[in-house]
Scaffold this motif. Structure first.
Motif, mmCIF file in Angstrom:
data_model
loop_
_atom_site.group_PDB
_atom_site.id
_atom_site.type_symbol
_atom_site.label_atom_id
_atom_site.label_comp_id
_atom_site.label_asym_id
_atom_site.label_seq_id
_atom_site.Cartn_x
_atom_site.Cartn_y
_atom_site.Cartn_z
ATOM 1 N N LEU B 138 0.908 -1.324 0.010
ATOM 2 C CA LEU B 138 -0.081 0.045 0.159
ATOM 3 C C LEU B 138 0.884 1.224 -0.052
ATOM 4 N N SER B 139 0.313 2.215 -0.589
ATOM 5 C CA SER B 139 0.797 3.568 -0.562
ATOM 6 C C SER B 139 0.996 4.150 0.985
ATOM 7 N N PRO B 140 1.748 5.098 1.432
ATOM 8 C CA PRO B 140 1.514 5.637 2.716
ATOM 9 C C PRO B 140 0.327 6.115 2.957
ATOM 10 N N GLU B 141 -0.415 6.886 2.032
ATOM 11 C CA GLU B 141 -1.877 7.376 2.149
ATOM 12 C C GLU B 141 -2.681 6.168 2.286
ATOM 13 N N ASP B 142 -2.558 5.295 1.666
ATOM 14 C CA ASP B 142 -3.523 4.224 1.628
ATOM 15 C C ASP B 142 -3.494 3.406 2.833
ATOM 16 N N LEU B 143 -2.242 3.160 3.171
ATOM 17 C CA LEU B 143 -2.175 2.371 4.478
ATOM 18 C C LEU B 143 -2.553 3.243 5.609
ATOM 19 N N LEU B 144 -2.379 4.689 5.770
ATOM 20 C CA LEU B 144 -3.106 5.213 7.013
ATOM 21 C C LEU B 144 -4.664 5.427 6.932
ATOM 22 N N ALA B 145 -5.270 4.994 5.665
ATOM 23 C CA ALA B 145 -6.577 4.975 5.505
ATOM 24 C C ALA B 145 -6.969 3.982 5.985
ATOM 25 N N THR B 146 -6.335 2.616 5.885
ATOM 26 C CA THR B 146 -6.784 1.168 5.960
ATOM 27 C C THR B 146 -7.175 0.979 7.364
ATOM 28 N N ARG B 147 -8.269 0.112 7.564
ATOM 29 C CA ARG B 147 -8.914 -0.223 8.837
ATOM 30 C C ARG B 147 -8.561 -1.978 8.760
ATOM 31 N N LEU B 148 -8.333 -2.474 9.907
ATOM 32 C CA LEU B 148 -8.088 -3.875 9.932
ATOM 33 C C LEU B 148 -9.116 -5.095 10.663
ATOM 34 N N THR B 149 -9.374 -5.868 10.299
ATOM 35 C CA THR B 149 -10.128 -6.925 11.091
ATOM 36 C C THR B 149 -9.375 -7.895 11.713
ATOM 37 N N PHE B 150 -9.362 -8.346 12.859
ATOM 38 C CA PHE B 150 -8.465 -9.086 13.590
ATOM 39 C C PHE B 150 -9.086 -10.561 13.852
ATOM 40 N N ALA B 151 -8.193 -11.466 14.135
ATOM 41 C CA ALA B 151 -8.670 -12.823 14.744
ATOM 42 C C ALA B 151 -8.974 -12.673 16.218
ATOM 43 N N PRO B 152 -9.959 -13.557 16.462
ATOM 44 C CA PRO B 152 -10.635 -13.484 17.586
ATOM 45 C C PRO B 152 -9.798 -13.832 18.905
ATOM 46 N N SER B 153 -8.590 -14.485 18.436
ATOM 47 C CA SER B 153 -7.722 -14.584 19.499
ATOM 48 C C SER B 153 -7.079 -13.326 20.113
ATOM 49 N N VAL B 154 -7.320 -12.205 19.486
ATOM 50 C CA VAL B 154 -6.262 -11.088 19.910
ATOM 51 C C VAL B 154 -7.079 -10.372 21.138
ATOM 52 N N ARG B 155 -6.026 -10.342 22.135
ATOM 53 C CA ARG B 155 -6.445 -9.693 23.482
ATOM 54 C C ARG B 155 -5.469 -8.702 23.810
ATOM 55 N N LEU B 156 -5.984 -7.525 24.490
ATOM 56 C CA LEU B 156 -5.285 -6.588 25.031
ATOM 57 C C LEU B 156 -5.157 -6.588 26.646
ATOM 58 N N VAL B 157 -4.136 -6.454 27.438
ATOM 59 C CA VAL B 157 -4.213 -6.461 29.011
ATOM 60 C C VAL B 157 -3.405 -5.157 29.381
ATOM 61 N N LEU B 211 -8.849 -1.990 17.124
ATOM 62 C CA LEU B 211 -9.888 -3.079 17.400
ATOM 63 C C LEU B 211 -11.271 -2.567 17.489
ATOM 64 N N GLN B 212 -11.278 -1.181 17.574
ATOM 65 C CA GLN B 212 -12.523 -0.371 17.586
ATOM 66 C C GLN B 212 -12.891 0.023 16.336
ATOM 67 N N ASP B 213 -12.157 -0.387 15.347
ATOM 68 C CA ASP B 213 -12.560 -0.080 13.670
ATOM 69 C C ASP B 213 -12.071 1.262 13.448
ATOM 70 N N HIS B 214 -11.091 1.828 14.177
ATOM 71 C CA HIS B 214 -10.500 3.025 13.606
ATOM 72 C C HIS B 214 -9.332 2.641 12.498
ATOM 73 N N SER B 215 -9.263 3.613 11.442
ATOM 74 C CA SER B 215 -8.106 3.714 10.486
ATOM 75 C C SER B 215 -6.679 3.372 11.315
ATOM 76 N N ILE B 216 -5.762 3.129 10.373
ATOM 77 C CA ILE B 216 -4.355 2.988 11.002
ATOM 78 C C ILE B 216 -3.778 4.450 11.245
ATOM 79 N N GLY B 217 -4.407 5.323 10.424
ATOM 80 C CA GLY B 217 -3.941 6.962 10.822
ATOM 81 C C GLY B 217 -4.625 7.555 11.935
#
Lengths: 285, 252
Positions: B138-157, B211-217
């Motif tokens: 991805l171009s830098p602009e497209d990368l920052l605009a991208t949102r991600l979906t995650f595997a259900p195993s991802v956790r934060l503590v 995880l809350q569906d915000h873009s990378i940027g």
């Protein structure tokens, strides 16, 4: 009552063992006399990961018996339909050779007590358990096996003997029975009856599977023997003898060795399965 | 004839000082004493063992005797609410935090939270990760605009304590001793084994926003509010090597 379209069990009349994840590699590489495996349903109700991957791999090689410990069929309360739904999902994708549960209760209100608790044998409990079995078999679309418990005490209110109670449940619901020979030995010792008499009174034609396992020995406050169903030791000789008696009366059946606590290395469990296989070969000959 | 309801049975079961219900007896007609205690013991011991198995680092930190004592208190107050024992102990972190006798070990509740996160990750649904090249192309602009979906195993503590160091010190031979610092942990499961990883300052806010569906940027903005010099390279590598990203989504 059982619908004609329901699936019936189809475990081979050979030796099986209770599957433990630490034996995965050994079982796949050197199963020895083991012809089938039993799993506890509740351990495979997660969404994914290693437990389900291992189960999928094992199911390609072995007939699987799904043994539930959490349905609380003997409970006063209605069955937990969420739990029944999880069971239906598991049996749906796995399509195991057999499904069995216990004549016991483990759920009270919102609590799960993680033990197989006893119930009195009365006309009231008979009707309730039969209704629960009907609901289970209808929901799952298959015949289930119901296992005799190990008893430490008796209910003064009971009006049925345990073999008669189980036979009547099988007659009313069309379910099959799982005969745990170790439980018979434990209950007979604890309640001062004769284990052979229990076997002889049992509806052997309804039996689809046999369990053997180890138990602990203790005494009660009066000095009377108190055997405890621990599944943490080798099967004792009197239980092997009772298995021989049972197979002589009933003919060859699937026989499972249960070892759930202090689980030994694979060769020890495999040797126990070999003893079960030898008992089966004696009746088949 | 005395009938023993399951309510009565249950009340006596988790109250060790109570007599066994009337109507339970041995074969000689004696009231059940030691025989009822078998059920009491089975219930408590099996639940205590389940907590030992589910919280091995907590058990190691407390030692067997203290873990047994704490677990025995816990199982009487919080018996399982489901037959899915694989998730038993959700209430344990808050329970530990409420015990004055453990208040001097303030990190224990967060260690228990980390172990719960690992267990949830272990049983989470399988997922197929994206190839890491799909982000690199991805171009830098497209990368920052991208949102991600995650595997259900991802956790934060998140923790004010050095939970990653404590976990590592108690599970990995030769790991360095923990030093007092706040640590946030990302749990991923590349295949079957969940792995905790230490996040840099700002990393928690970044992954949380994703995880809350915000873009990378947008996630980067959140992260830099926490840590002005936040660099997403490290956390992004953790996500990719942990097979945590399952798809890329374009800007809305």
């Amino acid at each position: 009552m059982l619908d004609a379209s329901f699936k019936a069990g189809s475990l081979p009349a050979g030796a099986g063992v209770g599957y433990k994840p630490q034996h995965f590699t050994d079982i796949t590489q050197a199963p020895g006399p083991v012809k089938w495996l039993e799993i506890h349903a509740e351990n495979y109700m997660g969404d994914g990961g290693r437990p389900l991957a291992q189960l999928r791999a094992l199911a390609e090689r072995f007939p699987i018996s799904v043994h539930g410990v959490g349905l609380s069929i003997g409970g006063e309360a209605p069955l937990d339909t969420d739990h029944l739904g999880r069971l239906k999902h598991l049996l749906g994708w796995l399509d195991p050779a057999s499904f069995s549960e216990h004549l016991a209760w483990s759920t009270h209100g919102a609590e799960f007590l993680n033990d197989l608790l006893p119930l009195p044998y009365t006309n009231t409990t008979l009707a309730r358990v039969a209704a629960h079995i009907d609901q289970v078999q209808t929901t799952l679309g298959r015949r289930m096996l119901l296992e005799n418990p190990s008893s430490y005490l008796a209910f003064a209110e009971s009006t049925w003997s345990e073999p008669e109670f189980l036979a009547e449940l099988a007659r009313r619901t069309g379910c099959g029975l799982l005969l745990d020979v170790n439980n018979v030995f434990i209950s007979a010792t604890n309640l001062k009856t004769t284990p052979q008499d229990y076997i002889d009174a049992f509806a052997l034609t309804e039996v689809g599977e046999i369990h053997v396992g180890g138990h602990d020995e203790d005494t009660d406050e009066y000095g009377a023997p108190l055997l405890i169903d621990s599944h943490g030791k080798p099967v004792v000789d009197p239980v092997w003898a009772l298995l021989d008696h049972t197979l002589t009366c009933a003919g060859p059946l699937p026989v499972l060795v249960e070892w759930d606590n202090d689980v030994p290395d694979w060769p020890v469990l495999r040797d126990e399965a070999a003893r079960a296989a030898a008992a089966l070969s004696r009746v088949a000959a | 004839m005395t009938t023993v309801s399951q309510s009565l049975f249950r009340q006596a079961l988790l109250a060790p000082d109570r007599a066994a219900p009337d109507g339970l007896r041995d074969s000689d007609g004696h009231p059940a004493g030691a025989r009822f205690d078998v059920y009491r013991n089975n219930v408590v011991v099996s639940l205590v063992e389940a907590l030992h198995a589910g919280f091995p680092v907590l058990a190691k930190l407390l030692g067997k005797e203290n873990m047994d004592g704490m677990a025995r208190m816990f199982v009487r107050v919080h018996p399982p609410s489901s037959s899915l024992m694989m998730f038993y102990g959700e209430a344990l972190p808050d329970f530990i935090a409420s015990l004055p006798q453990l208040s001097h070990l303030g990190y224990l509740p967060d260690i228990a939270r980390l172990e719960l996160a690992l267990r949830h990750a272990y049983h989470a649904a399988d997922a197929s990760p994206v190839a890491s090249e799909s982000l690199a192309s991805l171009s830098p602009e497209d990368l920052l605009a991208t949102r991600l979906t995650f595997a259900p195993s991802v956790r934060l503590v998140r923790s004010p304590w050095p939970i990653y160091d404590i976990w590592r010190y108690n599970t990995r031979a030769g790991a360095p001793k923990p030093t007092p610092t706040a640590q946030d942990v990302l749990v991923t499961r590349a295949e079957f084994d969940p792995l905790p990883a230490l996040l840099p300052p700002g990393g928690h806010a970044w992954v949380q926003a994703l995880l809350q569906d915000h873009s990378i940027g947008k996630a980067l903005d959140f992260a830099q509010q926490d840590a002005a010099d936040f660099d997403m390279t490290g956390p992004l590598t953790l996500l990719l090597t942990g097979n945590a990203i399952t798809s890329l989504k374009d800007k809305d």
